[in-house]
Enzyme design. Sequence first.
Site, PDB file in Angstrom:
ATOM      1  N   ASN A   1      -2.958   2.689 -17.796  1.00  0.00           N
ATOM      2  CA  ASN A   1      -2.955   1.357 -18.114  1.00  0.00           C
ATOM      3  C   ASN A   1      -1.916   2.190 -20.093  1.00  0.00           C
ATOM      4  O   ASN A   1      -2.487   3.226 -19.652  1.00  0.00           O
ATOM      5  CB  ASN A   1      -4.020   0.396 -17.785  1.00  0.00           C
ATOM      6  CG  ASN A   1      -3.820  -0.278 -19.317  1.00  0.00           C
ATOM      7  OD1 ASN A   1      -3.397  -1.415 -18.262  1.00  0.00           O
ATOM      8  ND2 ASN A   1      -4.806  -0.966 -20.585  1.00  0.00           N
ATOM      9  N   LYS A   2      -2.191   1.266 -20.234  1.00  0.00           N
ATOM     10  CA  LYS A   2      -0.766   1.853 -20.940  1.00  0.00           C
ATOM     11  C   LYS A   2      -1.614   3.211 -22.399  1.00  0.00           C
ATOM     12  O   LYS A   2      -3.084   2.741 -22.005  1.00  0.00           O
ATOM     13  CB  LYS A   2      -0.289   0.705 -22.256  1.00  0.00           C
ATOM     14  CG  LYS A   2      -0.233   0.457 -23.268  1.00  0.00           C
ATOM     15  CD  LYS A   2       1.658   1.216 -23.621  1.00  0.00           C
ATOM     16  CE  LYS A   2       2.281   0.731 -22.755  1.00  0.00           C
ATOM     17  NZ  LYS A   2       3.786   1.168 -21.907  1.00  0.00           N
TER      18      LYS A   2
ATOM     19  N   ARG B   1       8.714  -6.836 -18.382  1.00  0.00           N
ATOM     20  CA  ARG B   1       7.537  -5.917 -18.749  1.00  0.00           C
ATOM     21  C   ARG B   1       6.339  -5.765 -18.616  1.00  0.00           C
ATOM     22  O   ARG B   1       5.817  -7.291 -17.732  1.00  0.00           O
ATOM     23  CB  ARG B   1       7.375  -4.885 -19.738  1.00  0.00           C
ATOM     24  CG  ARG B   1       7.563  -6.033 -20.455  1.00  0.00           C
ATOM     25  CD  ARG B   1       6.462  -5.235 -22.007  1.00  0.00           C
ATOM     26  NE  ARG B   1       5.315  -5.589 -21.479  1.00  0.00           N
ATOM     27  CZ  ARG B   1       4.186  -6.733 -21.576  1.00  0.00           C
ATOM     28  NH1 ARG B   1       4.279  -7.493 -21.831  1.00  0.00           N
ATOM     29  NH2 ARG B   1       3.242  -6.125 -20.633  1.00  0.00           N
ATOM     30  N   GLY B   2       5.805  -5.086 -17.838  1.00  0.00           N
ATOM     31  CA  GLY B   2       4.198  -5.383 -17.134  1.00  0.00           C
ATOM     32  C   GLY B   2       4.070  -5.943 -16.028  1.00  0.00           C
ATOM     33  O   GLY B   2       4.925  -5.822 -14.558  1.00  0.00           O
ATOM     34  N   ALA B   3       2.977  -4.472 -14.852  1.00  0.00           N
ATOM     35  CA  ALA B   3       2.861  -4.482 -13.916  1.00  0.00           C
ATOM     36  C   ALA B   3       3.552  -5.690 -13.119  1.00  0.00           C
ATOM     37  O   ALA B   3       4.548  -5.124 -11.971  1.00  0.00           O
ATOM     38  CB  ALA B   3       1.796  -3.878 -13.710  1.00  0.00           C
TER      39      ALA B   3
ATOM     40  N   GLN C   1       3.171  -4.435 -28.115  1.00  0.00           N
ATOM     41  CA  GLN C   1       3.416  -4.802 -27.422  1.00  0.00           C
ATOM     42  C   GLN C   1       2.157  -6.751 -27.617  1.00  0.00           C
ATOM     43  O   GLN C   1       2.183  -7.804 -27.137  1.00  0.00           O
ATOM     44  CB  GLN C   1       3.202  -4.502 -24.961  1.00  0.00           C
ATOM     45  CG  GLN C   1       3.831  -4.269 -24.665  1.00  0.00           C
ATOM     46  CD  GLN C   1       4.080  -2.386 -24.791  1.00  0.00           C
ATOM     47  OE1 GLN C   1       3.034  -2.062 -25.783  1.00  0.00           O
ATOM     48  NE2 GLN C   1       4.351  -1.761 -24.020  1.00  0.00           N
TER      49      GLN C   1
ATOM     50  N   ASP D   1      -2.105  -0.285 -14.644  1.00  0.00           N
ATOM     51  CA  ASP D   1      -0.867  -0.520 -14.090  1.00  0.00           C
ATOM     52  C   ASP D   1      -0.513  -0.063 -12.319  1.00  0.00           C
ATOM     53  O   ASP D   1       0.310   0.391 -11.506  1.00  0.00           O
ATOM     54  CB  ASP D   1       0.097   0.696 -14.868  1.00  0.00           C
ATOM     55  CG  ASP D   1       0.880  -0.177 -16.333  1.00  0.00           C
ATOM     56  OD1 ASP D   1       0.211  -0.937 -16.885  1.00  0.00           O
ATOM     57  OD2 ASP D   1       1.352  -1.101 -15.816  1.00  0.00           O
TER      58      ASP D   1
ATOM     59  N   ARG E   1      11.210   2.739 -13.022  1.00  0.00           N
ATOM     60  CA  ARG E   1      10.133   2.872 -14.273  1.00  0.00           C
ATOM     61  C   ARG E   1       8.875   3.656 -13.221  1.00  0.00           C
ATOM     62  O   ARG E   1       8.194   2.802 -11.743  1.00  0.00           O
ATOM     63  CB  ARG E   1       8.490   1.797 -14.682  1.00  0.00           C
ATOM     64  CG  ARG E   1      10.216   1.284 -16.201  1.00  0.00           C
ATOM     65  CD  ARG E   1       9.080   0.684 -16.452  1.00  0.00           C
ATOM     66  NE  ARG E   1       8.179   0.888 -18.114  1.00  0.00           N
ATOM     67  CZ  ARG E   1       7.723   0.279 -18.818  1.00  0.00           C
ATOM     68  NH1 ARG E   1       7.077  -1.307 -18.120  1.00  0.00           N
ATOM     69  NH2 ARG E   1       6.955   0.981 -19.072  1.00  0.00           N
TER      70      ARG E   1
END
Length: 369
Positions: A259-260, A54-56, A208, A249, A95
């Site tokens: 972003n998150k 995970r993570g862009a 996270q 992201d 995603r």
Amino acid sequence: MKIGDKNYQSIWLDESDPSVVKVIDQQKLPFFFETKELRSVDEVFSAIEDMTVRGAPLIGAAGAFGMYLATLEINSRTNTREHLSNAARYIISCRPTAVNLSWAVSYVMEKLNPNLSQKSLSATALNAALEICEKEKENCRQIGKHGLKLIEKISRKKNGEPVNILTHCNAGWLACIDYGTVTAPIYFAHDKGIPVHVWVDETRPRNQGAKLTTWELGQNSVPYTLIPDNTGGHLMQQKMVDIVIVGSDRTTRTGDVANKIGTYLKALAAFDNDIPFYSAVPSSSIDFSISNGVKEIIIEERDPEEVTHITGYADGKIQPVRICPEDTVAANYGFDITPARLITGLITEKGICRATEKDIKEMFSDKFK
Ligand code: MRU
């Protein structure tokens, strides 16, 4: 990054078997440090979907390696053109919010001429995936160099007191192959002997921050304090935060940052308290084709079970626990948009700029059409 005495990236090609892509299993951290082998497009899809990776920037790199694995699936009966474009579409569909995934898959696709042999397609795809990894690592290093200046400037005014940095989610080396976008300036400052302290938002629902950012910072002996997501506003009012740095992201050409989920609320609190709010953004996370984050960025909606249950460690295993009545209706939006007007600046690999179309264009003129 070093784990024990071994250097790791969050994704790499198995040296002993080049048909295997290896990743650190982020679902298991911080309870177990395990690696996982990905051998097919389907396995890459699942790893991105269930957030093993995970993570862009990392999902971009995983997507690129997915295209490499797709080339290994070609045989004499394969319609190569169809096979590759199906694989690309499938991986990209996994995603929707982070632009890195479609960017990286398209980058590899553009290099693949379906008329070439399987061998040469594989070599080309592998080179492109490795190139993306190197580029992302270098982007983070450069973001670290530029972001360090911000931390140094604040530190000079604090007479040896630690610089308090608040961050949300995990934009560390796990999310970015190495160094991290948000964490690179922090690691560089820490390594230089500048006292820093990080407020780590737990980052509900998947935590996270609690699981990954704390683990990363701890591995590198960077002082941190884990806080519930709702704490930031209070800390800012009490002048206990000097700077907020978050990841991205997808950032529009005008500087809106996806972003998150929860990032926007931190930006509002920072704005109200006159605290600098930066987003660390490699160019691979900028979508130069869009101008309005709220209207144009697709926000991923994930399984409500991630909200109704919390996953943690008990009785020697990782397990979910329900935290609300059995029939609770829950919503799980993965990301939100922070409008450019709330952002003090973007820390990119080319330097720091204001979150405006004019400044982003000056920095990345080659990417503007
Ligand atoms: O849903 P995730 O964990 O993939 O979301 C990640 C984030 O929001 C990060 O903060 C973002 O990708 C920036 S990573 C450099």
